[in-house]
Design a protein around this motif. Structure first.
Motif, PDB file in Angstrom:
ATOM      1  N   LEU A  29       0.835  -1.209   0.000  1.00 25.68           N
ATOM      2  CA  LEU A  29       0.000   0.000   0.000  1.00 25.68           C
ATOM      3  C   LEU A  29       0.863   1.249   0.000  1.00 25.68           C
ATOM      4  N   ASN A  30       1.903   1.235   0.812  1.00 22.22           N
ATOM      5  CA  ASN A  30       2.785   2.392   0.912  1.00 22.22           C
ATOM      6  C   ASN A  30       3.480   2.688  -0.413  1.00 22.22           C
ATOM      7  N   GLU A  31       3.853   1.642  -1.104  1.00 20.08           N
ATOM      8  CA  GLU A  31       4.583   1.815  -2.361  1.00 20.08           C
ATOM      9  C   GLU A  31       3.671   2.181  -3.518  1.00 20.08           C
ATOM     10  N   GLY A  32       2.483   1.623  -3.563  1.00 20.69           N
ATOM     11  CA  GLY A  32       1.641   1.789  -4.742  1.00 20.69           C
ATOM     12  C   GLY A  32       0.653   2.928  -4.698  1.00 20.69           C
ATOM     13  N   TRP A  33       0.311   3.421  -3.505  1.00 28.17           N
ATOM     14  CA  TRP A  33      -0.747   4.413  -3.386  1.00 28.17           C
ATOM     15  C   TRP A  33      -0.328   5.604  -2.529  1.00 28.17           C
ATOM     16  N   THR A  34      -1.015   6.710  -2.714  1.00 26.25           N
ATOM     17  CA  THR A  34      -0.942   7.829  -1.787  1.00 26.25           C
ATOM     18  C   THR A  34      -2.314   7.985  -1.134  1.00 26.25           C
ATOM     19  N   LEU A 150      -8.627  -1.036   0.653  1.00 23.66           N
ATOM     20  CA  LEU A 150      -8.945   0.157  -0.128  1.00 23.66           C
ATOM     21  C   LEU A 150     -10.425   0.515  -0.005  1.00 23.66           C
ATOM     22  N   ASP A 151     -11.278  -0.505   0.029  1.00 18.38           N
ATOM     23  CA  ASP A 151     -12.712  -0.257   0.210  1.00 18.38           C
ATOM     24  C   ASP A 151     -12.983   0.390   1.568  1.00 18.38           C
ATOM     25  N   TRP A 152     -12.337  -0.117   2.621  1.00 19.04           N
ATOM     26  CA  TRP A 152     -12.535   0.461   3.946  1.00 19.04           C
ATOM     27  C   TRP A 152     -12.032   1.901   4.015  1.00 19.04           C
ATOM     28  N   LEU A 153     -10.875   2.140   3.428  1.00 20.31           N
ATOM     29  CA  LEU A 153     -10.317   3.492   3.445  1.00 20.31           C
ATOM     30  C   LEU A 153     -11.216   4.469   2.696  1.00 20.31           C
ATOM     31  N   GLU A 154     -11.782   4.018   1.591  1.00 19.10           N
ATOM     32  CA  GLU A 154     -12.718   4.868   0.860  1.00 19.10           C
ATOM     33  C   GLU A 154     -13.963   5.132   1.714  1.00 19.10           C
ATOM     34  N   GLN A 155     -14.458   4.100   2.387  1.00 21.17           N
ATOM     35  CA  GLN A 155     -15.630   4.247   3.250  1.00 21.17           C
ATOM     36  C   GLN A 155     -15.355   5.231   4.393  1.00 21.17           C
ATOM     37  N   TRP A 156     -14.121   5.252   4.870  1.00 21.54           N
ATOM     38  CA  TRP A 156     -13.742   6.158   5.953  1.00 21.54           C
ATOM     39  C   TRP A 156     -13.349   7.542   5.447  1.00 21.54           C
ATOM     40  N   GLY A 157     -13.551   7.798   4.169  1.00 16.83           N
ATOM     41  CA  GLY A 157     -13.271   9.118   3.617  1.00 16.83           C
ATOM     42  C   GLY A 157     -11.826   9.359   3.278  1.00 16.83           C
ATOM     43  N   ALA A 158     -11.075   8.284   2.985  1.00 17.23           N
ATOM     44  CA  ALA A 158      -9.643   8.430   2.710  1.00 17.23           C
ATOM     45  C   ALA A 158      -9.240   7.548   1.531  1.00 17.23           C
ATOM     46  N   ALA A 159      -9.886   7.751   0.395  1.00 16.33           N
ATOM     47  CA  ALA A 159      -9.607   6.932  -0.787  1.00 16.33           C
ATOM     48  C   ALA A 159      -8.163   7.100  -1.243  1.00 16.33           C
ATOM     49  N   GLY A 160      -7.577   6.002  -1.713  1.00 13.32           N
ATOM     50  CA  GLY A 160      -6.201   6.030  -2.184  1.00 13.32           C
ATOM     51  C   GLY A 160      -6.109   6.340  -3.668  1.00 13.32           C
ATOM     52  N   HIS A 161      -4.947   6.859  -4.065  1.00 11.98           N
ATOM     53  CA  HIS A 161      -4.663   7.155  -5.467  1.00 11.98           C
ATOM     54  C   HIS A 161      -3.333   6.521  -5.835  1.00 11.98           C
ATOM     55  N   LEU A 162      -3.241   6.011  -7.043  1.00 12.09           N
ATOM     56  CA  LEU A 162      -1.986   5.421  -7.495  1.00 12.09           C
ATOM     57  C   LEU A 162      -0.870   6.455  -7.510  1.00 12.09           C
ATOM     58  N   ARG A 163       0.332   6.024  -7.198  1.00 13.89           N
ATOM     59  CA  ARG A 163       1.468   6.930  -7.188  1.00 13.89           C
ATOM     60  C   ARG A 163       1.914   7.350  -8.586  1.00 13.89           C
ATOM     61  N   ASP A 164       1.357   6.731  -9.629  1.00 14.69           N
ATOM     62  CA  ASP A 164       1.777   7.110 -10.982  1.00 14.69           C
ATOM     63  C   ASP A 164       1.090   8.382 -11.462  1.00 14.69           C
ATOM     64  N   GLY A 165       0.317   9.028 -10.580  1.00 13.62           N
ATOM     65  CA  GLY A 165      -0.279  10.308 -10.938  1.00 13.62           C
ATOM     66  C   GLY A 165      -1.722  10.231 -11.362  1.00 13.62           C
ATOM     67  N   ASP A 166      -2.309   9.039 -11.377  1.00 18.33           N
ATOM     68  CA  ASP A 166      -3.716   8.913 -11.730  1.00 18.33           C
ATOM     69  C   ASP A 166      -4.552   9.698 -10.721  1.00 18.33           C
ATOM     70  N   ALA A 167      -5.393  10.584 -11.209  1.00 14.35           N
ATOM     71  CA  ALA A 167      -6.162  11.462 -10.332  1.00 14.35           C
ATOM     72  C   ALA A 167      -7.376  10.777  -9.717  1.00 14.35           C
ATOM     73  N   GLU A 168      -7.786   9.658 -10.293  1.00 19.18           N
ATOM     74  CA  GLU A 168      -8.976   8.975  -9.801  1.00 19.18           C
ATOM     75  C   GLU A 168      -8.613   7.965  -8.714  1.00 19.18           C
ATOM     76  N   PRO A 169      -9.468   7.801  -7.711  1.00 22.01           N
ATOM     77  CA  PRO A 169      -9.217   6.767  -6.703  1.00 22.01           C
ATOM     78  C   PRO A 169      -9.135   5.392  -7.366  1.00 22.01           C
ATOM     79  N   ILE A 170      -8.216   4.571  -6.897  1.00 22.99           N
ATOM     80  CA  ILE A 170      -8.053   3.224  -7.430  1.00 22.99           C
ATOM     81  C   ILE A 170      -8.457   2.240  -6.347  1.00 22.99           C
ATOM     82  N   THR A 171      -9.482   1.466  -6.609  1.00 25.67           N
ATOM     83  CA  THR A 171      -9.973   0.526  -5.609  1.00 25.67           C
ATOM     84  C   THR A 171      -9.820  -0.920  -6.060  1.00 25.67           C
ATOM     85  N   ASP A 172      -8.986  -1.159  -7.071  1.00 26.75           N
ATOM     86  CA  ASP A 172      -8.697  -2.519  -7.491  1.00 26.75           C
ATOM     87  C   ASP A 172      -7.192  -2.733  -7.409  1.00 26.75           C
ATOM     88  N   ALA A 173      -6.756  -3.451  -6.392  1.00 31.05           N
ATOM     89  CA  ALA A 173      -5.328  -3.630  -6.165  1.00 31.05           C
ATOM     90  C   ALA A 173      -4.642  -4.357  -7.313  1.00 31.05           C
TER      91      ALA A 173
END
Length: 204
Positions: A29-34, A150-173
């Motif tokens: 998670l640390n490596e792939g998402w912000t 990722l689903d839980w983090l999104e539910q808690w209001g903290a959706a993750g984003h890929l570190r490659d700069g994709d602006a959309e939340p990514i919920t498929d690992a």
């Protein structure tokens, strides 16, 4: 309204095969998402009560771990709420489980147990292989486990984003993580495959 303080914790021991599952998940998670600043990703290792102040500060706690439920190897379970402490003590595989159950008990006794608790655990296949890697059936649960997180983090209001700069939340690992073994990959490939040997994440 203040943002929820979220702690995502991977516990276990990387030196003993499937015991490394929890730490590998947090590293990936640390490596792939912000994530937003209220999210803390932590390699808890086998620190036990040392983790208590971090747990006490959290509103939401998500834990990755290898837990012996007595299931078939590679079986994943998602445990929520007040069931988490019970499952953490299901069967003591090593000192880290005893220690973390004590952390939850201490947090509750001090009135600072996180309001929301989630355990994403997998049944290990092998724990007695010093220096060994995750077994295939356990390794195969990394993507499903990360998807749940990722689903839980999104539910808690903290959706993750890929570190490659994709602006959309990514919920498929599966879009960002696989397990790599072999010769040293390029920096880009190491990130995309979540190779924990080449991550810069620090343990507590």
């Amino acid at each position: 309204m203040d943002s929820k303080r979220i702690l995502v914790l991977g516990i276990g021991n990387l030196l003993w095969a499937d015991e490394g599952f929890g730490v590998r998940c947090v590293e990936a998670l640390n490596e792939g998402w912000t994530f937003p600043p209220q999210v803390t990703l932590m390699d808890g290792g086998t620190q036990g009560l040392y983790l208590l102040p971090y747990v006490q500060e959290a509103d939401c706690l998500l834990v990755f771990d290898a837990v012996d439920y007595g299931d078939e190897p590679g079986t994943m379970r998602e445990v929520v709420g007040d069931q988490v402490p019970r499952f953490m003590g299901a069967k003591k595989m090593s000192l880290h489980q005893t220690g973390f159950q004590e952390v939850l008990m201490a947090a509750e006794l001090t009135g600072k147990l996180p309001k929301e608790l989630v355990l994403i655990g997998v049944q290990p296949e092998e724990l007695e292989d010093y220096g060994g890697s995750l077994r295939d059936v356990v390794k195969a649960q990394m993507v499903p486990a990360l998807n749940k997180a990722l689903d839980w983090l999104e539910q808690w209001g903290a959706a993750g984003h890929l570190r490659d700069g994709d602006a959309e939340p990514i919920t498929d690992a599966a879009l960002a993580i696989d397990v790599y073994e072999g010769e040293r990959p390029s920096a880009d490939l190491a990130y995309r495959l979540g190779d924990a040997r080449f991550l810069n994440m620090e343990s507590v």
